[in-house]
Design a protein around this motif. Structure first.
Motif, mmCIF file in Angstrom:
data_model
loop_
_atom_site.group_PDB
_atom_site.id
_atom_site.type_symbol
_atom_site.label_atom_id
_atom_site.label_comp_id
_atom_site.label_asym_id
_atom_site.label_seq_id
_atom_site.Cartn_x
_atom_site.Cartn_y
_atom_site.Cartn_z
ATOM 1 N N GLY A 262 71.374 67.985 16.757
ATOM 2 C CA GLY A 262 72.564 68.724 16.385
ATOM 3 C C GLY A 262 73.413 68.483 17.350
ATOM 4 N N GLY A 263 73.495 67.340 18.095
ATOM 5 C CA GLY A 263 74.938 67.432 19.036
ATOM 6 C C GLY A 263 74.970 68.488 20.192
ATOM 7 N N GLU A 264 73.624 68.804 20.297
ATOM 8 C CA GLU A 264 73.453 69.592 21.059
ATOM 9 C C GLU A 264 73.630 68.642 22.469
ATOM 10 N N PRO A 265 72.896 69.337 23.881
ATOM 11 C CA PRO A 265 72.629 68.484 24.828
ATOM 12 C C PRO A 265 71.632 68.492 25.646
ATOM 13 N N VAL A 266 71.349 67.138 26.061
ATOM 14 C CA VAL A 266 69.575 67.222 26.375
ATOM 15 C C VAL A 266 69.126 67.343 27.299
ATOM 16 N N ARG A 267 68.049 68.601 27.793
ATOM 17 C CA ARG A 267 67.980 69.289 28.982
ATOM 18 C C ARG A 267 66.680 68.490 29.467
ATOM 19 N N LEU A 268 66.903 68.779 31.018
ATOM 20 C CA LEU A 268 65.633 67.967 31.784
ATOM 21 C C LEU A 268 65.339 68.941 32.690
ATOM 22 N N THR A 269 63.608 69.268 32.913
ATOM 23 C CA THR A 269 62.819 69.930 34.054
ATOM 24 C C THR A 269 62.844 69.026 34.780
ATOM 25 N N LEU A 270 63.131 69.621 35.888
ATOM 26 C CA LEU A 270 62.240 69.047 37.300
ATOM 27 C C LEU A 270 61.485 69.569 37.553
ATOM 28 N N ARG A 271 60.791 69.231 38.766
ATOM 29 C CA ARG A 271 59.081 69.064 39.758
ATOM 30 C C ARG A 271 59.810 70.021 40.272
ATOM 31 N N ASP A 272 59.924 70.365 40.867
ATOM 32 C CA ASP A 272 60.833 72.684 41.524
ATOM 33 C C ASP A 272 60.830 73.270 40.687
ATOM 34 N N GLY A 273 60.713 73.345 39.209
ATOM 35 C CA GLY A 273 61.332 73.995 38.677
ATOM 36 C C GLY A 273 62.279 73.890 37.706
ATOM 37 N N SER A 274 63.747 73.765 38.549
ATOM 38 C CA SER A 274 64.732 73.823 38.097
ATOM 39 C C SER A 274 65.481 72.981 36.835
ATOM 40 N N GLU A 275 66.233 73.391 36.119
ATOM 41 C CA GLU A 275 66.457 72.552 34.383
ATOM 42 C C GLU A 275 68.277 71.984 35.003
ATOM 43 N N GLU A 276 68.441 70.999 34.384
ATOM 44 C CA GLU A 276 69.675 70.795 34.122
ATOM 45 C C GLU A 276 70.082 69.787 32.486
ATOM 46 N N ALA A 277 71.201 69.853 32.543
ATOM 47 C CA ALA A 277 71.892 69.145 31.600
ATOM 48 C C ALA A 277 72.962 68.470 31.044
ATOM 49 N N ALA A 278 73.096 67.746 29.871
ATOM 50 C CA ALA A 278 73.991 66.477 30.527
ATOM 51 C C ALA A 278 73.778 65.938 28.763
ATOM 52 N N ASP A 279 75.216 65.919 28.614
ATOM 53 C CA ASP A 279 75.154 64.747 27.642
ATOM 54 C C ASP A 279 74.948 63.494 27.168
ATOM 55 N N HIS A 280 74.092 62.701 27.817
ATOM 56 C CA HIS A 280 73.699 61.929 28.158
ATOM 57 C C HIS A 280 72.678 61.652 29.179
ATOM 58 N N VAL A 281 71.842 61.337 28.272
ATOM 59 C CA VAL A 281 70.569 60.604 29.956
ATOM 60 C C VAL A 281 70.369 59.264 29.855
ATOM 61 N N VAL A 282 70.518 58.305 30.993
ATOM 62 C CA VAL A 282 69.865 56.953 31.145
ATOM 63 C C VAL A 282 68.098 56.728 31.634
ATOM 64 N N VAL A 283 67.240 56.856 30.906
ATOM 65 C CA VAL A 283 66.100 56.839 31.809
ATOM 66 C C VAL A 283 65.976 55.619 31.968
ATOM 67 N N ALA A 284 65.406 55.718 33.571
ATOM 68 C CA ALA A 284 64.991 54.409 34.010
ATOM 69 C C ALA A 284 64.310 54.162 35.209
ATOM 70 N N VAL A 285 63.530 54.404 34.639
ATOM 71 C CA VAL A 285 61.783 55.110 35.016
ATOM 72 C C VAL A 285 60.939 53.579 35.561
ATOM 73 N N PRO A 286 60.100 53.039 36.038
ATOM 74 C CA PRO A 286 59.419 52.218 35.390
ATOM 75 C C PRO A 286 58.385 52.613 34.378
ATOM 76 N N HIS A 287 58.048 51.146 33.509
ATOM 77 C CA HIS A 287 57.492 51.663 32.150
ATOM 78 C C HIS A 287 56.288 52.652 32.335
ATOM 79 N N HIS A 288 55.384 52.560 33.027
ATOM 80 C CA HIS A 288 54.386 53.521 32.830
ATOM 81 C C HIS A 288 54.778 54.619 33.421
ATOM 82 N N ARG A 289 56.005 55.440 33.962
ATOM 83 C CA ARG A 289 56.141 56.682 33.941
ATOM 84 C C ARG A 289 57.305 56.966 32.968
#
Length: 514
Positions: A262-289
């Motif tokens: 529904g056009g909502e922001p993408v939400r991320l949870t970091l390893r320290d438990g904090s949260e972030e939201a973004a209009d867009h997310v670029v996933v640039a980690v290795p293929h095995h992750r």
């Protein structure tokens, strides 16, 4: 291609006046390239890197014994790497890359051959004639072997497909003898693809040969960094990105990405438990992750679960410090040995950079004395640093490191007589176990496309994506640029960021090498 660093545009906005917030997960070359493309185009670019440093697999660490920075792998670029070289030019890093005028092959029997470009009157000959003269002078092949090798190169250039075929079988079917394979095909292709001919596919082998040596006279030129990789990417590139307004957060690993509807922001949870939201997310980690960051159903449907099945290949380096210089050459290829390439890091890293600084400070003054001053400083310290690179080194896993180091230390005096009188001051071996994804036959089917993804607000980057390139710095930058294009497309402002390949010369095209 722009040759001046881009200028920051902190007040720039996209067409609707809104500044999209883009979180880039991963601070390797792919993620940094995406940030470099997005920040000047009206996006708030934030890089989240789990490690305390940038560069991903292109990184360095401090050797405590010598106090020198050691690269985990030796990274080089070629003239055909148009997007990587573009990024370096934009960031003002081109002066930190040393262009090598020739490649020296040193055989076990002492034969020395040099491959270089013919430039009569200072002008390049059209491809593929630019390398023809030095090819004809190669001393480690007989006249008959040169004709057979040339026929093999022509046949490969005219081969179509081959993504599912092992290159070793193709070599045998096209009359390439074991001696030609060990003296040409393996030194060139194993270093480029980090796999042995029986484990690389024909299509990727063809790309290296055609794009790198046959299509354009500038394509074959080799560029070697003159500073450690953490300086190149962790200091120089980082400083430029921050000047563009990019925010970089190290030690900020991401645990989970939750694409919303529904056009909502993408939400991320970091390893320290904090949260972030973004209009867009670029996933640039290795293929095995990558797959592990998403819900299982999303990872399966998007192709990330399949991409996690890409096999990897290792690259090892033996770092040796001698009490004297064993060769003045900046780099040497050693066919038919465990040692494959030797890089004179003292000359490459400690000479070119002061020389460049001197020229910047006094461009009209002769800087010829600077290399001698730099070498004199090493003479006073009594230490000269060489890196021996062994690509496709998975076969060494079963051997103790001490045994591999001993073999390399025995090979160097055989290749370089000066090493027989030199003392080893320090030596260590470093292996990047997942240095690259393996270019196995059929692996292309596991590579998802970069940029546009399974969700309109999630975009993919990484050298493992279907860039048309093997695992290289060029592939990583291409994927980052493609992800940036996808973000802009999603914001209703399409723009072409990817740089075109070098044009195929008319003669090369007429010969069927396009």
């Amino acid at each position: 291609m722009s040759t001046a660093p881009a200028t920051a545009r902190p007040d720039a906005r996209l067409t609707d006046g809104r500044r999209p917030r883009v979180l880039i997960v991963g601070g390797g070359l792919a993620g940094l390239a995406a940030a470099a493309a997005l920040a000047p185009r009206g996006c708030e670019a934030i890089v989240l890197e789990s490690r305390p440093r940038l560069g991903g697999r292109a990184s360095s660490f401090l050797d405590k014994t010598t106090g020198e920075r050691v690269d985990n792998c030796q990274h080089v670029a070629m003239g055909c790497c148009t997007n990587f070289l573009h990024l370096c030019a934009e960031a003002g890093l081109s002066g930190l890359l040393s262009e090598q005028g020739e490649v020296t092959f040193l055989l076990p029997d002492g034969t020395v051959s040099r491959l270089g470009e013919s430039r009569p009157g200072g002008r390049s000959l059209p491809a593929p004639l630019h390398l023809a003269a030095s090819f004809a002078r190669l001393g480690h092949f007989t006249a008959g072997e040169k004709r057979r090798l040339a026929a093999g190169v022509r046949a490969l250039a005219k081969t179509s497909g081959g993504a599912g075929e092992a290159f070793a079988g193709w070599l045998a079917a096209n009359g390439q003898t074991d001696r030609i394979v060990s003296r040409f095909w393996e030194p060139v292709l194993v270093s480029a693809l980090s796999e042995t001919p029986d484990r690389m596919n024909v299509a990727d082998a063809r790309k290296v040969i055609v794009d790198g040596f046959l299509a354009h006279p500038a394509a074959w030129r080799v560029f070697v960094p003159t500073v450690p990789l953490d300086v190149l990417y962790g200091e120089k590139l980082l400083g430029w990105l921050e000047g563009l307004g990019v925010t970089v957060r190290t030690g900020a690993g991401v645990r989970r990405i939750e694409p919303a509807g529904g056009g909502e922001p993408v939400r991320l949870t970091l390893r320290d438990g904090s949260e972030e939201a973004a209009d867009h997310v670029v996933v640039a980690v290795p293929h095995h992750r990558a797959a592990g960051l998403f819900p299982d159903a999303f990872a399966d449907a998007s192709g990330l679960t399949a991409a996690a099945g890409l096999e990897t290949a290792a690259i090892s380096s033996v770092h040796v410090w001698f009490n004297r210089e064993i060769t003045p050459l900046p780099h040497v290829v050693l066919p038919e040995r465990t040692s494959q390439w030797v890089f004179n890091r003292t000359r490459l890293h400690q000479v070119r950079e002061p020389e460049a600084q001197a020229r910047e400070a006094a461009p009209d003054a002769a800087a010829a004395s600077v290399p001698s001053l730099a070498l004199r400083a090493h003479e006073q310290r009594g230490r000269y640093y060489f890196q021996v690179v062994i690509s496709a080194s998975d076969a060494l896993k079963s051997r103790p490191q001490s045994e591999v180091i001993e073999e390399v230390l025995n090979e160097l005096p055989e290749a370089f007589p000066a090493a027989r009188e030199a003392t080893v001051e320090h030596v260590r071996m470093v292996t990047e176990h997942r240095a690259v994804f393996a270019p196995l036959p059929g692996h292309h089917a596991l590579r998802p496309p970069p940029g546009a993804f399974h969700h309109p607000r999630v975009h993919l980057a990484g050298d493992y994506t279907a860039t048309g390139w093997p695992a290289t710095m060029e592939g990583a930058v291409r994927s980052g640029y493609a992800a940036a294009e996808s973000v802009l497309d999603g914001e209703g402002r399409p723009e072409s960021i990817l740089r075109p390949d070098l044009p195929v010369g008319r003669l090369a095209r007429w010969l069927g090498f396009a």
